[in-house]
Design a protein around this motif. Structure first.
Motif, PDB file in Angstrom:
ATOM      1  N   SER A   1      -2.707   1.354  -4.087  1.00 45.03           N
ATOM      2  CA  SER A   1      -1.595   2.107  -3.520  1.00 45.03           C
ATOM      3  C   SER A   1      -2.106   3.385  -2.864  1.00 45.03           C
ATOM      4  O   SER A   1      -2.958   4.091  -3.403  1.00 45.03           O
ATOM      5  CB  SER A   1      -0.585   2.466  -4.613  1.00 45.03           C
ATOM      6  N   LYS A   2      -1.568   3.685  -1.697  1.00 39.88           N
ATOM      7  CA  LYS A   2      -1.919   4.911  -0.986  1.00 39.88           C
ATOM      8  C   LYS A   2      -0.717   5.847  -0.912  1.00 39.88           C
ATOM      9  O   LYS A   2      -0.655   6.734  -0.064  1.00 39.88           O
ATOM     10  CB  LYS A   2      -2.416   4.560   0.418  1.00 39.88           C
ATOM     11  N   PHE A   3       0.229   5.633  -1.830  1.00 42.22           N
ATOM     12  CA  PHE A   3       1.493   6.359  -1.771  1.00 42.22           C
ATOM     13  C   PHE A   3       1.295   7.868  -1.816  1.00 42.22           C
ATOM     14  O   PHE A   3       1.894   8.604  -1.027  1.00 42.22           O
ATOM     15  CB  PHE A   3       2.404   5.917  -2.920  1.00 42.22           C
ATOM     16  N   ALA A   4       0.474   8.366  -2.732  1.00 47.19           N
ATOM     17  CA  ALA A   4       0.325   9.812  -2.914  1.00 47.19           C
ATOM     18  C   ALA A   4      -0.187  10.490  -1.647  1.00 47.19           C
ATOM     19  O   ALA A   4       0.351  11.519  -1.216  1.00 47.19           O
ATOM     20  CB  ALA A   4      -0.606  10.096  -4.091  1.00 47.19           C
ATOM     21  N   GLN A   5      -1.212   9.931  -1.031  1.00 48.09           N
ATOM     22  CA  GLN A   5      -1.762  10.568   0.161  1.00 48.09           C
ATOM     23  C   GLN A   5      -0.824  10.429   1.356  1.00 48.09           C
ATOM     24  O   GLN A   5      -0.733  11.335   2.197  1.00 48.09           O
ATOM     25  CB  GLN A   5      -3.140   9.989   0.483  1.00 48.09           C
ATOM     26  N   ILE A   6      -0.084   9.315   1.428  1.00 50.61           N
ATOM     27  CA  ILE A   6       0.885   9.152   2.508  1.00 50.61           C
ATOM     28  C   ILE A   6       2.035  10.143   2.337  1.00 50.61           C
ATOM     29  O   ILE A   6       2.510  10.750   3.300  1.00 50.61           O
ATOM     30  CB  ILE A   6       1.411   7.710   2.553  1.00 50.61           C
ATOM     31  N   LEU A   7       2.473  10.332   1.093  1.00 51.51           N
ATOM     32  CA  LEU A   7       3.553  11.281   0.816  1.00 51.51           C
ATOM     33  C   LEU A   7       3.153  12.697   1.223  1.00 51.51           C
ATOM     34  O   LEU A   7       3.957  13.436   1.809  1.00 51.51           O
ATOM     35  CB  LEU A   7       3.913  11.241  -0.668  1.00 51.51           C
ATOM     36  N   LYS A   8       1.931  13.080   0.934  1.00 48.45           N
ATOM     37  CA  LYS A   8       1.456  14.417   1.312  1.00 48.45           C
ATOM     38  C   LYS A   8       1.485  14.594   2.824  1.00 48.45           C
ATOM     39  O   LYS A   8       1.952  15.614   3.344  1.00 48.45           O
ATOM     40  CB  LYS A   8       0.043  14.656   0.777  1.00 48.45           C
ATOM     41  N   PHE A   9       0.997  13.590   3.542  1.00 49.09           N
ATOM     42  CA  PHE A   9       0.987  13.670   5.003  1.00 49.09           C
ATOM     43  C   PHE A   9       2.413  13.733   5.536  1.00 49.09           C
ATOM     44  O   PHE A   9       2.715  14.485   6.463  1.00 49.09           O
ATOM     45  CB  PHE A   9       0.249  12.458   5.579  1.00 49.09           C
ATOM     46  N   TRP A  10       3.303  12.959   4.951  1.00 48.55           N
ATOM     47  CA  TRP A  10       4.707  12.913   5.368  1.00 48.55           C
ATOM     48  C   TRP A  10       5.372  14.277   5.201  1.00 48.55           C
ATOM     49  O   TRP A  10       6.119  14.730   6.074  1.00 48.55           O
ATOM     50  CB  TRP A  10       5.426  11.854   4.541  1.00 48.55           C
ATOM     51  N   LYS A  11       5.105  14.954   4.087  1.00 51.27           N
ATOM     52  CA  LYS A  11       5.697  16.271   3.841  1.00 51.27           C
ATOM     53  C   LYS A  11       5.161  17.319   4.811  1.00 51.27           C
ATOM     54  O   LYS A  11       5.848  18.290   5.133  1.00 51.27           O
ATOM     55  CB  LYS A  11       5.429  16.704   2.400  1.00 51.27           C
ATOM     56  N   ASP A  12       3.935  17.112   5.271  1.00 51.41           N
ATOM     57  CA  ASP A  12       3.339  18.053   6.223  1.00 51.41           C
ATOM     58  C   ASP A  12       3.811  17.813   7.650  1.00 51.41           C
ATOM     59  O   ASP A  12       3.529  18.612   8.544  1.00 51.41           O
ATOM     60  CB  ASP A  12       1.809  17.949   6.184  1.00 51.41           C
ATOM     61  N   HIS A  13       4.515  16.699   7.864  1.00 51.72           N
ATOM     62  CA  HIS A  13       5.003  16.362   9.203  1.00 51.72           C
ATOM     63  C   HIS A  13       6.491  16.030   9.094  1.00 51.72           C
ATOM     64  O   HIS A  13       6.878  14.865   9.050  1.00 51.72           O
ATOM     65  CB  HIS A  13       4.229  15.176   9.789  1.00 51.72           C
ATOM     66  N   PRO A  14       7.326  17.054   9.003  1.00 49.03           N
ATOM     67  CA  PRO A  14       8.757  16.847   8.730  1.00 49.03           C
ATOM     68  C   PRO A  14       9.458  16.032   9.806  1.00 49.03           C
ATOM     69  O   PRO A  14       9.058  16.006  10.964  1.00 49.03           O
ATOM     70  CB  PRO A  14       9.310  18.274   8.671  1.00 49.03           C
ATOM     71  N   LYS A  15      10.541  15.398   9.371  1.00 47.24           N
ATOM     72  CA  LYS A  15      11.349  14.585  10.266  1.00 47.24           C
ATOM     73  C   LYS A  15      12.246  15.475  11.118  1.00 47.24           C
ATOM     74  O   LYS A  15      12.447  16.643  10.848  1.00 47.24           O
ATOM     75  CB  LYS A  15      12.228  13.626   9.452  1.00 47.24           C
ATOM     76  N   SER A  16      12.814  14.867  12.149  1.00 49.96           N
ATOM     77  CA  SER A  16      13.841  15.528  12.937  1.00 49.96           C
ATOM     78  C   SER A  16      14.955  14.518  13.155  1.00 49.96           C
ATOM     79  O   SER A  16      14.915  13.412  12.629  1.00 49.96           O
ATOM     80  CB  SER A  16      13.265  16.001  14.272  1.00 49.96           C
ATOM     81  N   SER A  17      15.955  14.894  13.928  1.00 52.91           N
ATOM     82  CA  SER A  17      17.066  13.976  14.176  1.00 52.91           C
ATOM     83  C   SER A  17      17.364  13.917  15.658  1.00 52.91           C
ATOM     84  O   SER A  17      17.165  14.884  16.390  1.00 52.91           O
ATOM     85  CB  SER A  17      18.322  14.430  13.423  1.00 52.91           C
TER      86      SER A  17
ATOM     87  N   PHE B   1       0.810  -1.225   0.000  1.00 55.61           N
ATOM     88  CA  PHE B   1       0.000   0.000   0.000  1.00 55.61           C
ATOM     89  C   PHE B   1       0.839   1.270   0.000  1.00 55.61           C
ATOM     90  O   PHE B   1       0.347   2.342  -0.352  1.00 55.61           O
ATOM     91  CB  PHE B   1      -0.953  -0.002   1.205  1.00 55.61           C
ATOM     92  N   ILE B   2       2.123   1.187   0.376  1.00 60.63           N
ATOM     93  CA  ILE B   2       2.943   2.397   0.409  1.00 60.63           C
ATOM     94  C   ILE B   2       3.803   2.557  -0.845  1.00 60.63           C
ATOM     95  O   ILE B   2       4.567   3.517  -0.951  1.00 60.63           O
ATOM     96  CB  ILE B   2       3.859   2.428   1.651  1.00 60.63           C
ATOM     97  N   LEU B   3       3.670   1.646  -1.809  1.00 61.80           N
ATOM     98  CA  LEU B   3       4.512   1.698  -2.999  1.00 61.80           C
ATOM     99  C   LEU B   3       3.827   2.454  -4.133  1.00 61.80           C
ATOM    100  O   LEU B   3       2.661   2.206  -4.426  1.00 61.80           O
ATOM    101  CB  LEU B   3       4.847   0.284  -3.471  1.00 61.80           C
ATOM    102  N   PRO B   4       4.553   3.369  -4.808  1.00 58.16           N
ATOM    103  CA  PRO B   4       3.991   4.000  -6.007  1.00 58.16           C
ATOM    104  C   PRO B   4       3.948   2.997  -7.151  1.00 58.16           C
ATOM    105  O   PRO B   4       4.566   1.925  -7.086  1.00 58.16           O
ATOM    106  CB  PRO B   4       4.982   5.133  -6.292  1.00 58.16           C
ATOM    107  N   GLU B   5       3.247   3.348  -8.211  1.00 58.23           N
ATOM    108  CA  GLU B   5       3.015   2.392  -9.296  1.00 58.23           C
ATOM    109  C   GLU B   5       4.305   1.903  -9.933  1.00 58.23           C
ATOM    110  O   GLU B   5       4.439   0.719 -10.249  1.00 58.23           O
ATOM    111  CB  GLU B   5       2.122   3.022 -10.371  1.00 58.23           C
ATOM    112  N   ILE B   6       5.288   2.789 -10.111  1.00 62.10           N
ATOM    113  CA  ILE B   6       6.526   2.362 -10.766  1.00 62.10           C
ATOM    114  C   ILE B   6       7.256   1.316  -9.929  1.00 62.10           C
ATOM    115  O   ILE B   6       7.913   0.417 -10.462  1.00 62.10           O
ATOM    116  CB  ILE B   6       7.450   3.571 -11.053  1.00 62.10           C
ATOM    117  N   TRP B   7       7.121   1.397  -8.613  1.00 67.12           N
ATOM    118  CA  TRP B   7       7.716   0.378  -7.755  1.00 67.12           C
ATOM    119  C   TRP B   7       6.909  -0.915  -7.814  1.00 67.12           C
ATOM    120  O   TRP B   7       7.480  -2.005  -7.838  1.00 67.12           O
ATOM    121  CB  TRP B   7       7.808   0.888  -6.313  1.00 67.12           C
ATOM    122  N   LEU B   8       5.589  -0.796  -7.843  1.00 67.67           N
ATOM    123  CA  LEU B   8       4.751  -1.992  -7.915  1.00 67.67           C
ATOM    124  C   LEU B   8       5.048  -2.807  -9.171  1.00 67.67           C
ATOM    125  O   LEU B   8       4.933  -4.033  -9.176  1.00 67.67           O
ATOM    126  CB  LEU B   8       3.272  -1.600  -7.888  1.00 67.67           C
ATOM    127  N   LYS B   9       5.448  -2.121 -10.242  1.00 66.18           N
ATOM    128  CA  LYS B   9       5.748  -2.806 -11.496  1.00 66.18           C
ATOM    129  C   LYS B   9       7.108  -3.493 -11.477  1.00 66.18           C
ATOM    130  O   LYS B   9       7.399  -4.308 -12.357  1.00 66.18           O
ATOM    131  CB  LYS B   9       5.708  -1.809 -12.659  1.00 66.18           C
TER     132      LYS B   9
END
Length: 331
Positions: free
Chosen positions: A293-309, A111-119
């Protein structure tokens, strides 16, 4: 036949024994990797993340990238990542065609893979087929329950639900319960789940559910035993957020244990035996069942919640994103 599966069959299964070592060996991790701070998140899941030998070259993506820098190449690699690390690997490597290797990924993470990866990947799941001719079966006397205690792998609410289900199973089958609860540092997100004292909470819940006479089993004892024919096992929770390929699961299966919930039978899938007791199904990622695949919506959420270290410069995620992945998991 899927071309990746055809490669596996030709080079890894039907290859003469004298040639097969050209294609395998990813389990031989250089010793310096164990001191690499970029890999702390992996080693913090021991013994689940322990290395093991397989013709499918099981590796975490971070170790895979380190090995490629050293010139190691294999025709296929089974990625052991959980949802979080696999998603970051895919985001940082949007074109899988740049890699020489083809990847095998657990079906729960499609579910987290974009189409090019699924192929360009194939999916796997486990099968359990004990062979009586190899080892005589024994009546089951024990249920071994295992989970990592680090606030990320399981929380108190999940633990209570799982423990109650397992207690019912053990009572119904007259089984002794053994608990394996290794305490580990959380290397996944910057703030804890609602549990602030996970080790204390889980132990208390275990005693409340299973009783004060509950026995615990250590990492050393768990790994040193080579005969689990008298045992069922339960690895909880099975949400694949932290890792999708568990060394302890292979250890249980190859040594005669039985999962407390049977694996599903996947009709038409290609089967690769990993021991006399178990193996993996391999199947096309573009099967009808795995196209959502839910990649697009997961990517959007990920960009809105930046990582830290943290202090080791390890990539961490926001707790909200970790929970978001859990909510959108297809498992």
């Amino acid at each position: 036949m899927n071309p990746i599966i055809a490669t596996i069959e030709k080079d890894l299964i039907k290859s003469p024994l004298s040639n097969i070592f050209k294609y395998i060996g990813a389990s031989n991790i250089p010793s310096e990797f164990y001191n690499n701070i970029k890999l702390n998140r992996i080693w913090a899941l021991a013994p689940y993340s322990d290395n093991y030998y397989s013709i499918l070259n099981p590796l975490f993506s971070k170790i895979y990238l380190e090995l490629t820098k050293k010139g190691h190449h294999y025709p296929v690699v089974l990625l052991r990542d959980g949802a979080l690390d696999l998603f970051e690997f895919v985001v940082n490597n949007p074109d899988p065609l740049k890699f020489d290797q083809k990847f095998i990924i657990h079906q729960s993470l499609s579910f987290i893979l974009p189409e090019i990866w699924l192929k360009n990947v194939i999916l796997f799941d486990y099968f359990h087929e004990p062979k009586g001719a190899y080892r005589l079966e024994m009546s089951k006397k024990r249920l071994i329950v295992s989970t990592i205690v680090n606030n990320a792998f399981i929380n108190s609410k999940q633990a209570l639900e799982h423990f109650n289900s397992l207690k019912d199973f053990a009572s119904k089958n007259n089984l002794e319960v053994l608990l394996h609860l290794p305490i580990r540092e959380n290397h996944y997100f910057t703030t804890d789940y609602k549990d602030q004292n996970a080790a204390f909470d889980l132990s208390l819940i275990a005693f409340d559910v299973f009783g004060a006479q509950t026995k615990f089993i250590s990492d050393k004892l768990l790994k040193s035993s080579s005969d689990y024919r008298d045992s069922y096992y339960a690895l909880i929770p099975n949400n694949f957020l932290c890792l999708s390929d568990n060394y302890i699961e292979h250890h249980f299966l190859m040594n005669g244990s039985t999962p407390w919930k049977a694996y599903r039978n996947i009709q038409g899938a290609f089967k690769v035996s990993l021991s006399a007791q178990h193996g993996v199904y391999l199947f096309d990622a573009l099967d009808e069942h795995f196209k959502s695949s839910k990649f697009a919506q997961i990517l959007k959420f990920w960009k809105d919640h930046p990582k830290s270290s943290d202090l080791t410069n390890e990539s961490l995620t926001n707790e909200d994103f970790f929970n978001y992945l859990s909510d959108h998991s297809s498992v």
